[in-house]
Design a protein around this motif. Structure first.
Motif: not given
Length: 248
Positions: A136, A168, A171-172, A175, A181, A184-185
């Motif tokens: 990440a 997840p 991810d938050s 963001k 994103m 990044w994803h």
């Protein structure tokens, strides 16, 4: 082109072999059997990772890994002293050191242009979310967002360290930090920075470091959350000043 952080680490051989996420050398030696020989923590998708005892191969150089590498380096490129942090985002002692010392290091030495600071990933097998956390951060590093996510991961460590799937939450966090994103994803799902993380881990292990946190300050290796990094930096700066020829 060889990764500049890994090239630096390759030049340094630590004096002590360490084997755990540790407060200090004594704590590290006491927990020697708990680390599965410091092997890279398995990612949540069970993708294969290499044995750290094997000869390490430099990460392939491409636009993603080059940008990810550059993004985890701070400070004046002309600074005489390198400080390299070898760390695991899930290690509680890494968080302890970070919370106690990192901002002062930034204020006193990095922001003033006195040192060049870099982060080396060493996710340990005892920390199941360490690899996705490193991914990440390094995927954010591709967008020059490594350091904001570095801060967020340590700040929220207690919230995600025991999650069966922490992605997840990462991810938050990404963001909330205005990371773009979609790329990044893509970086996360394709594991685009996995080879760079593996190379970090293997090079650190080859330098006789398999404990976190650990540090290279100039030509000195230190380990543990109690390591006196400011004193080591001052010594390295003094050494660098003494080595400078008159008139240069």
């Amino acid at each position: 082109m060889t990764n500049p952080v890994l090239r630096f680490v390759a030049l340094v051989v630590a004096a002590t072999l360490l084997t755990a996420c540790s407060r200090n050398d004594a704590a590290s030696k006491a927990s020697r059997t708990a680390t599965a020989n410091g092997t890279l923590a398995s990612p949540s998708d069970s993708a294969t990772v290499s044995n750290p005892t094997a000869v390490s191969t430099p990460a392939p150089s491409d636009s993603i890994t080059d940008r990810a590498d550059r993004g985890r380096i701070l400070g004046d490129s002309k600074a005489a002293v390198w400080v390299v942090m070898v760390s695991d985002f899930q290690c509680p002692y890494c968080k302890q050191w970070h919370d106690a010392a990192f901002q002062q290091i930034m204020k006193t030495y990095v922001n003033t242009g006195r040192v060049h600071l870099a982060f080396v990933n060493m996710p340990l097998s005892i920390h199941p979310n360490a690899v996705p956390a490193a991914e990440a951060a390094m995927c954010a590093s591709v967008q020059d967002k490594f350091w904001p996510l570095h801060e967020a991961l340590f700040a929220t460590q207690k919230q995600w360290e025991h999650l069966p799937n922490a992605v997840p939450m990462f991810d938050s966090l990404a963001k909330s930090l205005k990371v773009n994103m979609d790329p990044w994803h893509q970086c996360m799902t394709q594991h685009s920075v996995r080879s760079l993380i593996q190379a970090d881990h293997d090079r650190a292990y080859a330098s006789h470091i398999n404990s976190t946190p650990a540090f290279f300050v100039g030509d000195q290796a230190l380990a543990g959350a109690d390591a006196d990094i400011p004193a080591a930096i001052e010594a390295a700066l003094a050494k660098a000043k003494g080595a400078k020829k008159p008139g240069t």
